[in-house]
Design a protein around this motif. Structure first.
Motif, mmCIF file in Angstrom:
data_model
loop_
_atom_site.group_PDB
_atom_site.id
_atom_site.type_symbol
_atom_site.label_atom_id
_atom_site.label_comp_id
_atom_site.label_asym_id
_atom_site.label_seq_id
_atom_site.Cartn_x
_atom_site.Cartn_y
_atom_site.Cartn_z
ATOM 1 N N LYS A 1 -2.714 -4.938 -18.077
ATOM 2 C CA LYS A 1 -1.617 -5.246 -17.145
ATOM 3 C C LYS A 1 -1.377 -4.079 -16.190
ATOM 4 C CE LYS A 1 1.014 -8.650 -17.451
ATOM 5 N NZ LYS A 1 0.965 -9.792 -16.548
ATOM 6 N N ARG A 2 -1.357 -2.847 -16.740
ATOM 7 C CA ARG A 2 -1.154 -1.667 -15.886
ATOM 8 C C ARG A 2 -2.290 -1.527 -14.870
ATOM 9 N NH1 ARG A 2 0.476 0.395 -20.806
ATOM 10 N NH2 ARG A 2 -1.514 1.459 -21.111
ATOM 11 N N LYS A 3 -3.504 -1.774 -15.307
ATOM 12 C CA LYS A 3 -4.663 -1.687 -14.418
ATOM 13 C C LYS A 3 -4.553 -2.741 -13.305
ATOM 14 C CE LYS A 3 -9.028 -0.470 -15.717
ATOM 15 N NZ LYS A 3 -10.310 -0.613 -16.429
ATOM 16 N N GLU A 4 -4.130 -3.929 -13.659
ATOM 17 C CA GLU A 4 -3.950 -5.008 -12.684
ATOM 18 C C GLU A 4 -2.898 -4.612 -11.643
ATOM 19 O OE1 GLU A 4 -2.191 -9.540 -12.748
ATOM 20 O OE2 GLU A 4 -3.292 -8.855 -14.516
ATOM 21 N N GLN A 5 -1.775 -4.050 -12.098
ATOM 22 C CA GLN A 5 -0.725 -3.619 -11.165
ATOM 23 C C GLN A 5 -1.229 -2.506 -10.246
ATOM 24 O OE1 GLN A 5 2.342 -2.593 -13.955
ATOM 25 N NE2 GLN A 5 3.239 -4.649 -13.936
ATOM 26 N N TYR A 6 -2.015 -1.586 -10.791
ATOM 27 C CA TYR A 6 -2.564 -0.501 -9.980
ATOM 28 C C TYR A 6 -3.470 -1.065 -8.890
ATOM 29 C CZ TYR A 6 -5.596 3.314 -8.574
ATOM 30 O OH TYR A 6 -6.312 4.211 -7.831
ATOM 31 N N PHE A 7 -4.356 -1.970 -9.256
ATOM 32 C CA PHE A 7 -5.267 -2.551 -8.266
ATOM 33 C C PHE A 7 -4.520 -3.355 -7.216
ATOM 34 C CE2 PHE A 7 -8.782 -2.098 -11.499
ATOM 35 C CZ PHE A 7 -9.454 -1.114 -10.798
ATOM 36 N N GLU A 8 -3.496 -4.072 -7.628
ATOM 37 C CA GLU A 8 -2.685 -4.820 -6.669
ATOM 38 C C GLU A 8 -2.047 -3.881 -5.664
ATOM 39 O OE1 GLU A 8 0.297 -7.643 -7.805
ATOM 40 O OE2 GLU A 8 -1.142 -8.775 -9.000
ATOM 41 N N GLN A 9 -1.480 -2.790 -6.150
ATOM 42 C CA GLN A 9 -0.850 -1.824 -5.255
ATOM 43 C C GLN A 9 -1.902 -1.191 -4.354
ATOM 44 O OE1 GLN A 9 1.533 1.148 -7.154
ATOM 45 N NE2 GLN A 9 2.022 2.164 -5.248
ATOM 46 N N ASP A 10 -3.058 -0.853 -4.896
ATOM 47 C CA ASP A 10 -4.125 -0.236 -4.117
ATOM 48 C C ASP A 10 -4.620 -1.177 -3.028
ATOM 49 O OD1 ASP A 10 -6.022 1.844 -3.563
ATOM 50 O OD2 ASP A 10 -7.545 0.592 -4.509
ATOM 51 N N LEU A 11 -4.663 -2.465 -3.326
ATOM 52 C CA LEU A 11 -5.143 -3.440 -2.347
ATOM 53 C C LEU A 11 -4.116 -3.762 -1.280
ATOM 54 C CD1 LEU A 11 -6.949 -6.047 -4.608
ATOM 55 C CD2 LEU A 11 -8.015 -4.511 -2.979
ATOM 56 N N LYS A 12 -2.863 -3.845 -1.645
ATOM 57 C CA LYS A 12 -1.849 -4.391 -0.746
ATOM 58 C C LYS A 12 -1.036 -3.364 0.018
ATOM 59 C CE LYS A 12 -1.324 -8.659 -3.294
ATOM 60 N NZ LYS A 12 -0.446 -9.611 -3.900
ATOM 61 N N ILE A 13 -1.065 -2.111 -0.398
ATOM 62 C CA ILE A 13 -0.182 -1.126 0.232
ATOM 63 C C ILE A 13 -1.002 -0.080 0.976
ATOM 64 C CG2 ILE A 13 1.543 0.653 -0.188
ATOM 65 C CD1 ILE A 13 2.452 -0.994 -2.595
ATOM 66 N N GLU A 14 -0.645 0.122 2.240
ATOM 67 C CA GLU A 14 -1.271 1.165 3.043
ATOM 68 C C GLU A 14 -0.776 2.520 2.542
ATOM 69 O OE1 GLU A 14 -0.089 2.284 7.373
ATOM 70 O OE2 GLU A 14 -1.529 0.637 7.474
ATOM 71 N N HIS A 15 -1.667 3.497 2.435
ATOM 72 C CA HIS A 15 -1.235 4.818 2.003
ATOM 73 C C HIS A 15 -1.972 5.894 2.794
ATOM 74 C CE1 HIS A 15 -4.509 3.533 -0.692
ATOM 75 N NE2 HIS A 15 -4.881 4.781 -0.711
ATOM 76 N N THR A 16 -1.510 7.131 2.671
ATOM 77 C CA THR A 16 -2.109 8.229 3.426
ATOM 78 C C THR A 16 -2.711 9.254 2.483
ATOM 79 O OG1 THR A 16 -0.023 9.401 3.504
ATOM 80 C CG2 THR A 16 -0.514 7.978 5.358
ATOM 81 N N LYS A 17 -3.719 9.940 3.003
ATOM 82 C CA LYS A 17 -4.345 11.039 2.267
ATOM 83 C C LYS A 17 -4.397 12.226 3.217
ATOM 84 C CE LYS A 17 -7.413 8.355 -0.732
ATOM 85 N NZ LYS A 17 -8.805 8.140 -1.146
ATOM 86 N N ILE A 18 -4.418 13.405 2.659
ATOM 87 C CA ILE A 18 -4.523 14.620 3.458
ATOM 88 C C ILE A 18 -5.897 15.239 3.194
ATOM 89 C CG2 ILE A 18 -3.538 16.894 3.946
ATOM 90 C CD1 ILE A 18 -1.607 14.631 4.591
ATOM 91 N N ASN A 19 -6.640 15.484 4.277
ATOM 92 C CA ASN A 19 -7.934 16.152 4.165
ATOM 93 C C ASN A 19 -7.666 17.610 3.806
ATOM 94 O OD1 ASN A 19 -10.362 17.550 4.678
ATOM 95 N ND2 ASN A 19 -10.983 16.004 6.177
ATOM 96 N N LYS A 20 -8.164 18.063 2.663
ATOM 97 C CA LYS A 20 -7.862 19.411 2.171
ATOM 98 C C LYS A 20 -8.441 20.500 3.077
ATOM 99 C CE LYS A 20 -7.379 18.002 -2.598
ATOM 100 N NZ LYS A 20 -7.903 18.070 -3.947
ATOM 101 N N GLU A 21 -9.563 20.224 3.711
ATOM 102 C CA GLU A 21 -10.203 21.234 4.561
ATOM 103 C C GLU A 21 -9.500 21.373 5.905
ATOM 104 O OE1 GLU A 21 -14.322 20.209 4.864
ATOM 105 O OE2 GLU A 21 -14.627 20.348 2.697
ATOM 106 N N THR A 22 -9.182 20.247 6.531
ATOM 107 C CA THR A 22 -8.620 20.285 7.891
ATOM 108 C C THR A 22 -7.105 20.100 7.912
ATOM 109 O OG1 THR A 22 -8.922 17.907 8.236
ATOM 110 C CG2 THR A 22 -10.750 19.350 8.858
ATOM 111 N N GLY A 23 -6.552 19.579 6.837
ATOM 112 C CA GLY A 23 -5.121 19.303 6.806
ATOM 113 C C GLY A 23 -4.760 18.036 7.568
ATOM 114 N N GLU A 24 -5.787 17.320 8.016
ATOM 115 C CA GLU A 24 -5.576 16.097 8.793
ATOM 116 C C GLU A 24 -5.064 14.971 7.897
ATOM 117 O OE1 GLU A 24 -8.201 13.035 11.579
ATOM 118 O OE2 GLU A 24 -9.175 14.698 10.570
#
Length: 150
Positions: free
Chosen positions: A30-53
């Motif tokens: 169930k937890r894995k299913e919720q994680y995948f649902e969130q990963d699929l449906k929600i836009e998120h941001t990441k920070i490039n560690k080298e450039t800070g972009e």
């Protein structure tokens, strides 16, 4: 001997008593299913560690309504409704116009344009010269133009 813990899982609105192993596997899934649902449906941001972009990772699933709100453009995948209507009307008008031709004229048009026979093949079939057939074809096409425009 100590009392055994009781484990329950909810299936279709009913609580079922299960052993610890089934309980853990079920809720881990169930937890894995919720994680995948969130990963699929929600836009998120990441920070490039080298450039800070800041990198925006779009959701992998989106609603048509949200895309319209975000003013996303969609490629047209074919003719518009208006083009389809015009095409249908033109085909109907052509069919009506073809009915106004004589039997011989209709045979020539059918063979050349619907059966994809060459002028040479049709001329042989009809026992006439190719130039004669070509002349008749042009006369028929002029006749069709007149009927078609009026």
């Amino acid at each position: 001997m100590a009392d055994k813990e009781k484990y329950y899982i909810a299936i279709e609105g009913q609580l079922l008593e299960v052993n610890k192993e089934i309980y853990e596997v079920y809720y881990k899934g169930k937890r894995k299913e919720q994680y995948f649902e969130q990963d699929l449906k929600i836009e998120h941001t990441k920070i490039n560690k080298e450039t800070g972009e800041r990198i925006v990772v779009p959701s992998r699933e989106d609603s048509f309504e949200r895309l319209l709100e975000a003013e996303k453009q969609f490629a047209e995948d074919g003719n518009s409704v208006e083009d389809e209507v015009i095409h249908t009307i033109m085909v109907e008008k052509l069919q009506q116009t073809l009915k106004m031709l004589s039997e011989e004229e209709n045979t020539i048009i059918q063979a050349l344009f619907y059966e994809d026979l060459s002028e040479t093949e049709l001329a042989k079939r009809l026992g006439i010269a190719r130039t004669t057939l070509q002349s008749r074809k042009y006369k028929i096409l002029e006749k069709l133009k007149k009927y078609f425009h009026y």
